[in-house]
Design a protein around this motif. Structure first.
Motif, PDB file in Angstrom:
ATOM      1  N   GLN A 135      32.932  42.376  25.983  1.00 40.86           N
ATOM      2  CA  GLN A 135      32.869  42.118  24.843  1.00 40.86           C
ATOM      3  C   GLN A 135      34.399  41.706  24.292  1.00 40.86           C
ATOM      4  OE1 GLN A 135      31.240  44.942  22.089  1.00 40.86           O
ATOM      5  NE2 GLN A 135      29.093  44.956  23.203  1.00 40.86           N
ATOM      6  N   ALA A 136      35.379  42.524  25.018  1.00 33.13           N
ATOM      7  CA  ALA A 136      36.813  42.191  24.646  1.00 33.13           C
ATOM      8  C   ALA A 136      37.165  40.829  25.153  1.00 33.13           C
ATOM      9  CB  ALA A 136      37.536  43.351  25.071  1.00 33.13           C
ATOM     10  N   VAL A 137      36.573  40.523  26.412  1.00 32.63           N
ATOM     11  CA  VAL A 137      37.078  39.416  27.004  1.00 32.63           C
ATOM     12  C   VAL A 137      36.349  38.216  26.161  1.00 32.63           C
ATOM     13  CG1 VAL A 137      36.690  38.065  29.188  1.00 32.63           C
ATOM     14  CG2 VAL A 137      37.269  40.599  29.195  1.00 32.63           C
ATOM     15  N   ALA A 138      35.178  38.531  25.776  1.00 31.27           N
ATOM     16  CA  ALA A 138      34.729  37.325  24.587  1.00 31.27           C
ATOM     17  C   ALA A 138      35.029  36.891  23.437  1.00 31.27           C
ATOM     18  CB  ALA A 138      33.316  37.737  24.618  1.00 31.27           C
ATOM     19  N   TYR A 190      46.950  49.840  37.135  1.00 33.22           N
ATOM     20  CA  TYR A 190      46.555  49.643  38.477  1.00 33.22           C
ATOM     21  C   TYR A 190      46.352  48.152  38.730  1.00 33.22           C
ATOM     22  CZ  TYR A 190      44.794  54.440  37.048  1.00 33.22           C
ATOM     23  OH  TYR A 190      44.847  55.719  36.784  1.00 33.22           O
ATOM     24  N   PRO A 191      47.568  47.603  39.523  1.00 34.80           N
ATOM     25  CA  PRO A 191      47.290  46.144  39.617  1.00 34.80           C
ATOM     26  C   PRO A 191      46.624  45.769  40.948  1.00 34.80           C
ATOM     27  CG  PRO A 191      49.537  47.229  40.517  1.00 34.80           C
ATOM     28  CD  PRO A 191      48.779  48.368  39.649  1.00 34.80           C
ATOM     29  N   ARG A 193      42.399  41.878  34.847  1.00 35.04           N
ATOM     30  CA  ARG A 193      41.692  41.308  33.958  1.00 35.04           C
ATOM     31  C   ARG A 193      41.646  41.882  32.451  1.00 35.04           C
ATOM     32  NH1 ARG A 193      37.271  40.835  36.445  1.00 35.04           N
ATOM     33  NH2 ARG A 193      36.067  42.647  35.469  1.00 35.04           N
ATOM     34  N   MET A 194      41.573  43.044  32.328  1.00 33.28           N
ATOM     35  CA  MET A 194      41.712  43.703  31.059  1.00 33.28           C
ATOM     36  C   MET A 194      43.124  43.614  30.537  1.00 33.28           C
ATOM     37  SD  MET A 194      38.651  43.561  30.481  1.00 33.28           S
ATOM     38  CE  MET A 194      38.978  43.949  28.610  1.00 33.28           C
ATOM     39  N   VAL A 196      44.424  42.245  26.771  1.00 32.35           N
ATOM     40  CA  VAL A 196      45.474  43.003  25.999  1.00 32.35           C
ATOM     41  C   VAL A 196      46.884  42.181  25.799  1.00 32.35           C
ATOM     42  CG1 VAL A 196      46.512  44.944  25.489  1.00 32.35           C
ATOM     43  CG2 VAL A 196      44.324  45.142  26.354  1.00 32.35           C
ATOM     44  N   LEU A 197      47.288  41.666  26.729  1.00 33.34           N
ATOM     45  CA  LEU A 197      48.688  40.820  26.548  1.00 33.34           C
ATOM     46  C   LEU A 197      48.359  39.591  25.600  1.00 33.34           C
ATOM     47  CD1 LEU A 197      51.495  41.090  27.460  1.00 33.34           C
ATOM     48  CD2 LEU A 197      50.874  39.516  29.368  1.00 33.34           C
ATOM     49  N   SER A 198      47.282  39.029  25.838  1.00 31.96           N
ATOM     50  CA  SER A 198      46.879  37.710  25.136  1.00 31.96           C
ATOM     51  C   SER A 198      46.810  38.256  23.429  1.00 31.96           C
ATOM     52  CB  SER A 198      45.471  36.991  25.487  1.00 31.96           C
ATOM     53  OG  SER A 198      44.391  37.667  25.520  1.00 31.96           O
TER      54      SER A 198
END
Length: 350
Positions: free
Chosen positions: A76-79, A124-125, A132-133, A137-139
């Motif tokens: 949902q966050a990505v959306a 955790y790179p 992806r998350m 958050v950065l965006s």
């Protein structure tokens, strides 16, 4: 040899035999009890193992549900397309809205289980889902701050945590100096021409800014500061509120002041249109009675003036004109007070 045993020896032998038998019985009882206890222990151990297995299964099921829930929240966050629909406040370096922006941003990342990306230094790179998350958050951070702040905190290797700390440094860095200036403004700020809403918002923002800098302002102190700096229109409200028991909160004081401001704006004006119209009509009537018109005998305006002066000396109430005593210059009877002005009559001379 056996016949030589005395009764005392036989008694001793019997006692020894009884003692041995009792000891054997006790050993048998103890062995039986030990076996029972071992069986009970085995049973309890098995039950405990079952409970541990059930607990492990429950935790595994709960963890699986939590993982599925977090995965759904992350999806949902990505959306989310427009983050400003969730965080309507845009952080600007020139406006004191850092506290509001920070609170709203933490609410949103907490809702989607992403708080660790801004509050924790652990990264955790190597985990694709975490990366992806992190980008999400950065965006969000870049999308809720002004373009000037983006230029300040953005670097080629920026992470959500670094940007968060950079913004914190911009607004909370040099705490002592910032607190000194904001505290001075907080204690000397006056309402002036500001509305109650704008004035209270300004005072609350300064109090929140002091709290962010490690100098929290008590609600009672905020109320006293608001009452102290009210303009003259609301000075009487300050005197009333100070006597209120128990002492009101900031929200209550703000609501009372806004209600009083609304009441004052909607209060009707005292002079009515009817009174204004009546005064105008009286003025017009008086103007007609005082003007010196031409009389039937053909007196001029100058003669009316002389007649008016004579009447003033003789105590008469005539206005200018050559009429009889008690009449206007046009020969009409003097109107009674409050009566409408007479219509002038003009003589046509051949």
């Amino acid at each position: 040899m056996a016949g030589s045993l005395t009764d005392e020896d036989r008694e001793r032998a019997a006692e020894a035999e009884r003692t041995q038998k009792a000891a054997a019985d006790e050993r048998a009882r103890l062995a039986t009890e030990r076996a029972r206890l071992e069986g009970e222990h085995a049973r309890l151990e098995a039950e405990f193992q079952c409970l541990r297995d059930a607990e492990r299964a429950h935790h595994a099921q709960r963890d699986a549900l939590e993982v599925a829930s977090i995965a759904a929240l992350h999806a949902q966050a990505v959306a989310v397309i427009n983050i400003r629909s969730l965080i309507p406040v845009v952080l600007d370096g020139e406006s004191p809205n850092y506290t509001t922006w920070r609170s709203l941003f933490l609410l949103v990342v907490g809702k989607y289980e992403l708080s660790d990306h801004v509050l924790s230094d652990i990264a955790y790179p190597d985990v694709p889902s975490w990366v992806r998350m992190e980008c999400t958050v950065l965006s969000w951070l870049y999308g809720t701050i002004s373009s000037k702040l983006v230029q300040v905190v953005m670097t080629p290797t920026s992470s959500a945590r670094r940007v968060w700390l950079g913004l914190e440094e911009q607004f909370v860095g040099n705490k002592e100096t910032r607190a000194l200036y904001i505290d001075a403004e907080f204690r000397t700020f006056c309402q002036g021409d500001l509305s109650i809403s704008d004035y209270c918002s300004k005072m609350k923002n300064m109090a929140d800014a002091l709290g962010d800098l490690g100098e929290p302002v008590l609600d009672r102190t905020l109320v006293l500061a608001v009452l102290r700096s009210l303009n003259e229109r609301f000075s009487y409200m300050a005197a009333l509120i100070k006597r209120t028991k128990p002492f009101p909160s900031f929200s209550e004081v703000r609501a009372d002041l806004m209600l009083e401001e609304l009441t004052a704006k909607n209060k009707p004006t005292e002079p009515s249109a009817f009174l204004a119209a009546g005064n105008g009509s009286g003025a017009r009537s008086s103007g007609v009675n005082n003007n010196g018109g031409s009389s039937a005998g053909g007196h001029s305006a100058g003669g009316g003036g002389r007649n008016k002066n004579r009447n003033r000396r003789g105590g008469r109430a005539n206005n200018g004109g050559g009429g009889a005593p008690g009449q206007n210059g046009g020969g009409h009877p003097a109107p009674r007070p409050g009566s409408p002005a007479p219509t002038p009559v003009f003589d046509v001379q051949s």
